[in-house]
Scaffold this motif. Structure first.
Motif, mmCIF file in Angstrom:
data_model
loop_
_atom_site.group_PDB
_atom_site.id
_atom_site.type_symbol
_atom_site.label_atom_id
_atom_site.label_comp_id
_atom_site.label_asym_id
_atom_site.label_seq_id
_atom_site.Cartn_x
_atom_site.Cartn_y
_atom_site.Cartn_z
ATOM 1 N N ASP A 87 0.826 -1.208 0.000
ATOM 2 C CA ASP A 87 0.000 0.000 0.000
ATOM 3 C C ASP A 87 0.863 1.263 0.000
ATOM 4 O OD1 ASP A 87 -2.379 -1.373 -0.156
ATOM 5 O OD2 ASP A 87 -2.875 -1.157 1.979
ATOM 6 N N ARG A 102 2.009 1.698 -3.544
ATOM 7 C CA ARG A 102 0.907 2.144 -4.396
ATOM 8 C C ARG A 102 0.433 3.565 -4.065
ATOM 9 N NH1 ARG A 102 -1.538 -3.188 -2.890
ATOM 10 N NH2 ARG A 102 -0.949 -4.607 -4.565
ATOM 11 N N ARG A 155 -1.284 4.297 -1.333
ATOM 12 C CA ARG A 155 -2.525 4.200 -0.559
ATOM 13 C C ARG A 155 -2.303 4.516 0.920
ATOM 14 N NH1 ARG A 155 -4.777 -1.469 -3.047
ATOM 15 N NH2 ARG A 155 -5.176 -0.664 -5.143
#
Length: 100
Positions: A92, A95, A97
């Motif tokens: 995450d 990415r 996120r």
């Protein structure tokens, strides 16, 4: 042992235990070290490097918890979900996120 019925329930708790940016960064650095040491162990045929990978991953993470988060690592209460959480948070972060 666990109050979580699934990893999906656990992960928001896990992220809550990693609110401090330095702690997340230490986890990420430790995970990078794990990947490098596992690759080196496979490449060189030196399984002893796997102990270094273990120490690297947990060492960086625990410094983050004890000195920055001021909490107890989830590994002690939820070892399986915590292990998965480390790698999901790592992905995450990559990415975008979860903030670096």
């Amino acid at each position: 042992m666990s109050r979580f019925a699934s990893f999906r329930e656990f992960y928001p708790f896990y992220l809550g235990e990693h609110r401090h940016r330095v702690s997340r960064r230490l986890h990420f650095i430790g995970s990078c070290g794990v990947l490098l040491l596992v690759a080196a162990a496979l490449w060189r045929g030196q399984p002893s490097l796997l102990l270094g990978a273990l120490a690297c991953g947990y060492g960086f993470a625990w410094v983050g918890h004890f000195f920055f988060e001021k909490n107890r690592p989830a590994t002690f209460r939820h070892p399986f979900y915590s292990f998965i959480g480390d790698w999901v948070m790592f992905a995450d972060i990559l990415r975008g996120r979860v903030p670096w």
